[in-house]
Design a protein around this motif. Structure first.
Motif, short mmCIF file in Angstrom:
data_model
loop_
_atom_site.label_atom_id
_atom_site.label_comp_id
_atom_site.label_asym_id
_atom_site.label_seq_id
_atom_site.Cartn_x
_atom_site.Cartn_y
_atom_site.Cartn_z
N GLU A 107 0.84 -1.21 0.00
CA GLU A 107 0.00 0.00 0.00
C GLU A 107 0.87 1.25 0.00
OE1 GLU A 107 -2.89 0.04 3.09
OE2 GLU A 107 -3.66 -1.97 2.64
N THR A 157 3.83 1.57 -1.26
CA THR A 157 4.42 1.73 -2.59
C THR A 157 3.44 2.39 -3.54
OG1 THR A 157 5.81 -0.23 -2.26
CG2 THR A 157 5.49 0.51 -4.51
N MET A 158 2.18 1.98 -3.48
CA MET A 158 1.16 2.59 -4.34
C MET A 158 0.96 4.06 -4.00
SD MET A 158 -1.72 -0.45 -4.52
CE MET A 158 -2.83 0.61 -5.44
N LEU A 159 0.96 4.38 -2.70
CA LEU A 159 0.78 5.77 -2.27
C LEU A 159 1.94 6.64 -2.77
CD1 LEU A 159 -0.60 8.01 -0.61
CD2 LEU A 159 0.71 7.19 1.38
N THR A 164 4.18 6.11 -5.31
CA THR A 164 4.23 6.27 -6.76
C THR A 164 3.06 7.11 -7.26
OG1 THR A 164 3.08 4.14 -7.02
CG2 THR A 164 5.49 4.13 -7.15
N GLY A 165 1.94 7.02 -6.60
CA GLY A 165 0.78 7.82 -6.99
C GLY A 165 1.01 9.30 -6.80
N GLN A 166 1.90 9.69 -5.89
CA GLN A 166 2.19 11.10 -5.65
C GLN A 166 3.42 11.58 -6.44
OE1 GLN A 166 2.33 12.18 -1.52
NE2 GLN A 166 0.39 11.20 -1.04
N THR A 191 8.51 16.32 -6.13
CA THR A 191 8.16 15.23 -7.04
C THR A 191 9.43 14.57 -7.58
OG1 THR A 191 6.22 16.51 -7.71
CG2 THR A 191 6.82 14.63 -9.08
#
Length: 264
Positions: free
Chosen positions: A200, A202-204, A206-208, A246
């Motif tokens: 979870e 990792t998804m958070l 990469t999503g940002q 970023t």
């Protein structure tokens, strides 16, 4: 008596013809083997001097001393050479020629010719170096700016002015590059990953627009489930650094043994 006189007359004729033929042969010998060699320097050669880099206004006197002449057959442009100096010559230095021979020379231009600017944008710096060299252009300053396109060329400049592909540019010009550093301009709050499962988290991340950096595994404390994030760097809400740009990395420490197949 008349027969004797007739024989004498024929003998005199042959004698005169022989003398005339001998005179002709002597004259031919003197002409071809004495006169011509002395006037044409037959068999005499000199070594062509090296004219590379010599100013064109000095060539006439320099070559006249060696009984040679020159003719400007072409002009070109070569970086590092003085304007109006010799770039190439024909015959080449060291060749043997007759005196009076004309040496054909190519002269360096005062102003470099204009060529079309190649496209460097979206390519790498290494690729740009090879392209610039093939176009007789020079790589100038490389300025890294915030952009997610890491090591990708964003813009190209000549004398501080942005130049587009196809625009005219002088040979030998210095081309400055603006290159992405792999980081964006956008600043974000450091996300809190501690206590989250690694998938979870990792998804958070990469999503940002962020990246997972180093992943370390450690023994899970009592009550913690394997695969749970125990620590992170930078720390969320850290008084020293609470913002992240970023593209930057977040290092994490995960509970449990390291998996055989690393988590992507």
């Amino acid at each position: 008596m008349s027969g004797f006189l007739k024989a004498q007359t024929l003998g005199d004729v042959f004698k005169h013809l022989f003398i005339m033929a001998a005179i002709v042969l002597v004259l031919l010998f003197l002409f071809f083997f004495v006169y011509l060699p002395s006037t044409t320097n037959h068999g005499e050669t000199i070594s062509v001097p090296n004219l590379a880099g010599m100013p064109v206004d000095e060539l006439e006197d320099f070559l006249a001393d060696k009984d040679l002449r020159f003719y400007v057959s072409d002009s070109t442009y070569e970086q590092g050479r003085a304007p109006f100096s010799v770039v190439t010559q024909e015959p080449k230095a060291g060749e043997k020629v007759k005196q009076g021979r004309k040496i054909y020379v190519s002269i360096n231009m005062k102003n470099p010719p204009l060529i079309k600017m190649p496209k460097l944008i979206e390519g790498s710096v290494k690729n740009a170096e090879m392209i610039l060299k093939s176009y007789d252009l020079n790589l100038g300053e490389i300025k890294y700016v915030p952009d997610l396109a890491e090591n990708s060329i964003l813009r190209q400049f000549v004398n501080g002015r942005e130049i587009k592909p196809g625009e005219p540019v002088a040979k030998g010009s210095r081309i400055d590059l603006e290159v992405g550093n792999g980081l964006g301009n956008t600043e974000l709050d450091v996300p809190l990953l501690v206590g989250m499962p690694i998938d979870e988290a990792t998804m958070l991340v990469t999503g940002q627009g962020l990246q997972i950096g180093s992943v370390s595994y450690m023994a899970a404390p009592n009550g913690e489930v394997d695969g749970t994030i125990l620590k992170q760097r930078p720390i969320a809400g850290d008084s020293v650094k609470t913002k992240i740009r970023t593209g930057e990395l977040i290092d994490i420490w995960v509970a449990g043994p390291q998996p055989v197949t690393p988590i992507q």
